[in-house]
Design an enzyme around this catalytic site. Structure first.
Site, PDB file in Angstrom:
ATOM      1  N   THR A  83       0.817  -1.215   0.000  1.00 14.08           N
ATOM      2  CA  THR A  83       0.000   0.000   0.000  1.00 14.08           C
ATOM      3  C   THR A  83       0.843   1.253   0.000  1.00 14.08           C
ATOM      4  OG1 THR A  83      -1.848  -1.081   1.121  1.00 14.08           O
ATOM      5  CG2 THR A  83      -1.694   1.306   1.352  1.00 14.08           C
TER       6      THR A  83
ATOM      7  N   THR B 138       1.157  -4.226   4.410  1.00 13.61           N
ATOM      8  CA  THR B 138       0.880  -4.587   5.804  1.00 13.61           C
ATOM      9  C   THR B 138       0.178  -5.930   5.956  1.00 13.61           C
ATOM     10  OG1 THR B 138      -1.230  -3.394   5.777  1.00 13.61           O
ATOM     11  CG2 THR B 138       0.728  -2.168   6.485  1.00 13.61           C
ATOM     12  N   ASP B 139      -0.389  -6.472   4.875  1.00 11.37           N
ATOM     13  CA  ASP B 139      -1.141  -7.720   4.995  1.00 11.37           C
ATOM     14  C   ASP B 139      -0.328  -8.832   5.644  1.00 11.37           C
ATOM     15  OD1 ASP B 139      -3.430  -6.696   3.916  1.00 11.37           O
ATOM     16  OD2 ASP B 139      -3.179  -7.606   1.940  1.00 11.37           O
TER      17      ASP B 139
END
Length: 348
Positions: A18, A93-94
């Site tokens: 992201t 961040t996943d």
């Protein structure tokens, strides 16, 4: 290498995510920004005395990173350790809670490896990426961060890789450490550690990415159909049980049979607290399951337990070594029982 206080050196590896996304012609955002683009957007970085190098290592969403990617990254980091005081990894961040812990297990050096990202992409007002990158670089450059392994720096908080979890789909405060809290905070651009890790858990072996470990959460009314089906296709299994480490009684025979063939680790799906060992005695309780050969994850949550089991199997560890490693990493036994003792500086 000893940290050079006058001009610390940090290398930033960009993996995408992201934080590196911009609008696409097809709608939505996709990874597009380079490592240089990311750093150019960080206010105040040029005013520090930190020398920063950048490398575009991958450019993919966090969900598309692989075990092989992180093994390769750990190797690349190892090749640069003598030339830098700290490392920053910027990614989606996943999967940060997994990649950071895998790096922690594979990184023996005293230099901090600091993982960060963003929840709000650069096209949004209040994008958090630049602040997180600056905080991560400042943490990686600080001598206070040495000997702590891999860290996750987000929202001006410093978390241990072995403890941190992503807890919210969109909040900038998504990363939390339910067992122990953050190690510290960024205050006026300086990391302040309120507590420190007292030991490292490093696996000093080359590992490969051809190991499969499944993670199965247990839910109300589960029978043994899924567990038996999955177990035939994996090298190891993590069970995310109810509460303190419990499963329906109908699952017990299958789990006992499976753990005679492959390692089966028992974790709690709650995300906080440790798997118990002697409190409950009913069929399917933690006491019953551990007596049948399952291995306790202790304080490790199921996601961390999967990463540890996968890494141990990829290092060709036998069952006693796996059990000893989980005892030390999960807090059930003294840290000195870790199969490869390290001193506080990470030396094997």
């Amino acid at each position: 290498m000893s940290p050079v206080e006058s001009s610390p050196r940090v290398i930033v590896y960009a993996l995408g995510g992201t934080i590196a996304m911009s609008n696409s012609s097809g709608g939505g955002v996709v990874p597009a920004l380079s490592a240089h683009d990311l750093l150019a957007a960080v206010p105040g970085l040029a005013d520090t005395d930190i020398t920063v190098e950048v490398e575009d290592f991958r450019r993919v969403p966090g969900a598309s990173l692989t075990i092989a990617d992180i093994i390769a990254l750990a190797s690349a980091i190892g090749d640069r350790l003598t030339a830098v005081d700290g490392i920053v990894v910027v990614q989606g961040t996943d999967t940060i809670e997994e990649t950071a812990y895998l790096l922690d297990l594979l990184h023996p050096g005293p230099q901090p490896v600091v993982v960060t990202g963003a929840m709000r992409n650069p096209t949004l007002a209040g994008a958090d990426g630049p602040a997180n990158i600056l905080a991560a670089i400042q943490t990686a450059a600080s001598a206070k961060s040495r000997n702590q392994g891999a860290l996750v720096v987000f929202n001006d908080e410093i978390h241990a890789a072995r403890r941190v979890r992503k807890t919210h789909t969109s909040s900038c405060g998504t990363f939390q450490s339910s067992n122990g809290g953050p190690l510290g905070y960024l205050v006026e651009g300086q990391p302040r550690l309120l507590n420190q890790l007292t030991h490292r858990t490093v696996i000093p072996h080359k590992i490969t990415a051809d190991i499969r470990v499944a993670l199965l959460p247990i839910t109300l009314g589960d029978d043994d159909i899924v567990v038996r089906s999955v177990a035939d296709h994996v090298d190891g299994l993590v069970i995310a049980g109810f509460g303190a480490g419990h499963v329906p009684t109908g699952l017990v025979p299958a789990l006992e049979t499976i753990c005679a063939r492959i390692p089966v680790v028992l974790a709690s799906r709650t995300g906080g607290g440790a798997v118990l060992s002697t409190t409950y005695g009913f069929s399917g309780s933690e006491r019953d399951l551990l007596s049948r050969g399952l291995i306790s994850a202790g304080y490790l949550d199921p996601i961390k337990a999967r990463i540890l089991l996968l890494t141990l199997l990829a290092a060709h560890c036998d069952r006693p070594t796996i059990a000893a490693a989980f005892g030390a990493a999960g807090g059930d036994t003294d840290a000195t029982t870790w199969p490869w003792p390290t001193d506080r500086n990470g030396a094997l």
